[in-house]
Scaffold this active site. Structure first.
Site, short mmCIF file in Angstrom:
data_model
loop_
_atom_site.label_atom_id
_atom_site.label_comp_id
_atom_site.label_asym_id
_atom_site.label_seq_id
_atom_site.Cartn_x
_atom_site.Cartn_y
_atom_site.Cartn_z
N CYS A 21 0.95 -1.16 -0.04
CA CYS A 21 0.13 0.03 -0.10
C CYS A 21 0.82 1.32 -0.12
O CYS A 21 0.38 2.33 -0.50
CB CYS A 21 -0.90 0.16 1.26
SG CYS A 21 -1.71 -1.34 1.34
N HIS B 66 -4.05 6.72 1.38
CA HIS B 66 -4.28 5.50 0.69
C HIS B 66 -5.77 5.07 1.23
O HIS B 66 -6.06 5.48 2.46
CB HIS B 66 -3.34 4.65 1.33
CG HIS B 66 -3.72 3.17 1.05
ND1 HIS B 66 -3.93 2.62 -0.06
CD2 HIS B 66 -3.79 1.95 2.11
CE1 HIS B 66 -4.20 1.30 0.25
NE2 HIS B 66 -4.09 1.18 1.17
N ASN C 48 -10.17 -0.66 -1.90
CA ASN C 48 -8.74 -0.58 -1.63
C ASN C 48 -8.15 -1.13 -2.85
O ASN C 48 -7.98 -2.23 -2.89
CB ASN C 48 -8.57 -1.25 -0.25
CG ASN C 48 -6.92 -1.15 0.04
OD1 ASN C 48 -6.34 -0.84 -0.50
ND2 ASN C 48 -6.82 -1.45 1.50
O1 UT7 Z 1 -4.58 -1.17 2.74
C1 UT7 Z 1 -4.65 -1.44 4.28
C2 UT7 Z 1 -5.07 -2.76 4.36
N1 UT7 Z 1 -6.32 -3.03 5.17
C3 UT7 Z 1 -6.80 -2.28 5.80
O2 UT7 Z 1 -6.71 -1.13 6.11
C4 UT7 Z 1 -8.21 -2.86 6.43
C5 UT7 Z 1 -8.05 -2.72 8.01
N2 UT7 Z 1 -9.42 -3.19 8.81
C6 UT7 Z 1 -10.41 -3.21 8.21
O3 UT7 Z 1 -10.85 -2.51 7.68
C7 UT7 Z 1 -11.50 -3.99 9.26
O4 UT7 Z 1 -11.02 -4.57 10.22
C8 UT7 Z 1 -12.51 -4.96 8.55
C9 UT7 Z 1 -13.45 -4.26 7.59
C10 UT7 Z 1 -11.87 -5.81 7.68
C11 UT7 Z 1 -13.35 -5.63 9.54
O5 UT7 Z 1 -14.09 -4.73 10.22
P1 UT7 Z 1 -14.27 -4.95 11.70
O6 UT7 Z 1 -15.14 -3.72 12.22
O7 UT7 Z 1 -12.68 -4.76 12.09
O8 UT7 Z 1 -14.81 -6.32 12.02
P2 UT7 Z 1 -14.11 -7.55 12.78
O9 UT7 Z 1 -12.84 -8.25 12.01
O10 UT7 Z 1 -13.75 -7.03 14.26
O11 UT7 Z 1 -15.38 -8.53 12.59
C12 UT7 Z 1 -16.57 -8.18 13.33
C13 UT7 Z 1 -17.61 -9.21 13.02
C14 UT7 Z 1 -16.96 -10.79 13.01
O12 UT7 Z 1 -18.01 -11.48 13.47
P3 UT7 Z 1 -17.99 -11.77 15.22
O13 UT7 Z 1 -16.77 -12.51 15.64
O14 UT7 Z 1 -17.99 -10.60 15.95
O15 UT7 Z 1 -19.19 -12.81 15.18
C15 UT7 Z 1 -16.66 -11.18 11.67
O16 UT7 Z 1 -16.64 -12.70 11.46
O17 UT7 Z 1 -17.88 -9.09 11.47
C16 UT7 Z 1 -17.71 -10.50 10.85
N3 UT7 Z 1 -17.33 -10.17 9.61
C17 UT7 Z 1 -18.24 -10.07 8.64
N4 UT7 Z 1 -19.55 -9.90 8.63
C18 UT7 Z 1 -20.20 -9.57 7.56
C19 UT7 Z 1 -15.99 -10.07 9.02
N5 UT7 Z 1 -16.16 -10.03 7.65
C20 UT7 Z 1 -17.55 -9.66 7.31
C21 UT7 Z 1 -18.29 -9.31 6.31
N6 UT7 Z 1 -19.56 -9.48 6.23
N7 UT7 Z 1 -17.59 -9.28 5.06
#
Ligand code: UT7
Length: 330
Positions: A113, A257, A287
């Site tokens: 990135c 980014h 992204n």
């Molecule tokens: O270029 C740099 C690279 N990337 C980034 O900058 C990404 C940085 N991270 C993020 O953007 C976020 O962490 C994500 C968008 C990937 C995830 O969002 P989050 O608010 O951090 O969610 P989480 O990983 O804490 O997950 C919350 C819940 C989980 O369920 P439980 O364990 O609470 O039951 C996940 O399993 O959301 C669930 N989950 C989803 N639900 C629906 C994870 N992915 C999804 C999905 N749809 N696609």
């Protein structure tokens, strides 16, 4: 000593639009969840065997035209990508051939990135030393072929997309251009966002078991990436501003980014910047890793969001971890 300024910008995204609703066919997710957690409405995927060099060709042609230059004027190619067309040789060499450049140097930069900002930094040094007059700097990615379109991959598949952005960095005697660049890495977090296979540590580099385990797909610990991103973005922006005796009040536009709208919003609040000072297009393209800043910069130019004398800040964070900023007087 010459200054290095951006004399042309261009971007290109593939035609195939992948909506959030389309992804719900393959994984347990919803449009509402994706929009709320990331700000992404849709992204683009290549539809054939187009690689980043193919996308970069279109973006580069536009940037060259905007700069009023031709391929004969370009002295060096810097190609930032984390998804090269092939393991070897680099995508810069492919672009050199496909666009008919002379036998100039073509350097691939593999800093994910942050790759475009690192690339800009390299270009800046070559211009300032007088070695080169015009350098093509690209960020281009095809992430779609590393996405696991299933429940297993839903945390990454919703985020990443394909695209390319290009700029021409040119020499000028005027008091403008890239003021400074700042680069960092912290490799101990490599597995928080990585693509492991094919790996030269393995012999063979890839096998059926690895494929079945999905190790050829991008793997991300989203929460951990998020936690570091909201710390490193403000840090590296402030580092750049302080280096130039500037404050956030001097900033006309930040082109970050495009990682996640929530990350950008937290960074903006930390820096106490007004909403209009952050350029965002993540809702349209997701992204696009190294491509996201040059695509956003080219769009910001076309939206008349940048004018002469503006202080423009580029900032990136991603896999590595790596993070970087560039402070530019337009
Ligand atoms: O270029 C740099 C690279 N990337 C980034 O900058 C990404 C940085 N991270 C993020 O953007 C976020 O962490 C994500 C968008 C990937 C995830 O969002 P989050 O608010 O951090 O969610 P989480 O990983 O804490 O997950 C919350 C819940 C989980 O369920 P439980 O364990 O609470 O039951 C996940 O399993 O959301 C669930 N989950 C989803 N639900 C629906 C994870 N992915 C999804 C999905 N749809 N696609």
């Amino acid at each position: 000593m010459a200054n290095a300024y951006i004399s042309g910008t261009g971007y290109f995204v593939p035609e195939r639009v992948i909506t959030n609703d389309y992804l719900t066919q393959f994984m347990d997710t919803t449009h509402e969840w994706i929009v709320e957690r990331t700000g992404i409405h849709e992204r683009r995927y290549v539809s054939d065997e187009t690689g980043p060099a193919g996308l970069a060709k279109h973006a580069s042609e536009i940037a060259l035209k905007e700069a009023g230059l031709t391929v004969a004027d370009i002295d060096f190619i810097i190609f930032a990508t984390s998804t090269p067309d092939y393991y070897a040789p680099g995508s810069g060499c492919i672009l050199q051939d496909e666009m008919g450049f002379g036998n100039i140097g073509a350097l691939d930069v593999r800093v994910q990135c942050s790759g475009f900002v690192y690339g800009l930094s390299i270009a800046d040094q070559y211009i300032k030393t007088g070695e080169f007059k015009n350098i093509l700097v690209i960020g281009a990615e095809v992430q779609s072929t590393a996405m696991d379109l299933s429940d297993r991959g839903r945390d990454t598949a919703i985020i990443f997309g394909d695209g390319a952005g290009a700029v021409i960095v040119s020499a000028t005697e005027e008091n403008k251009g890239i003021l400074s660049t700042h680069m960092h890495s912290e490799g101990k977090f490599l597995k928080e966002l990585w693509l492991e296979i094919p790996s030269s540590r393995k012999n063979p580099r890839i096998d059926q078991k690895m494929l079945d385990d999905g190790r050829q797909n991008l793997q991300m610990n989203g929460r951990e990436v998020f936690r570091h991103a909201v710390k490193r973005f403000p840090e590296v922006i402030i580092e750049g501003l302080e280096k130039n005796n500037l404050t956030t009040a001097d900033v006309s536009l930040v082109v970050p980014h495009q990682a996640n709208t929530r990350i950008t919003e937290m960074v903006r609040r930390k820096l106490k910047l007004p909403p209009e000072s952050m350029y965002m297009n993540i809702h349209k393209y997701g992204n696009t890793t190294a491509a996201s800043i040059p695509i956003a910069l080219a769009e910001a130019m076309r939206d008349d969001r940048i004018a002469g004398d503006d202080i423009v800040v580029l900032a990136a964070f991603g896999s590595g971890f790596t993070w970087a900023s560039a402070i530019i007087k337009w």
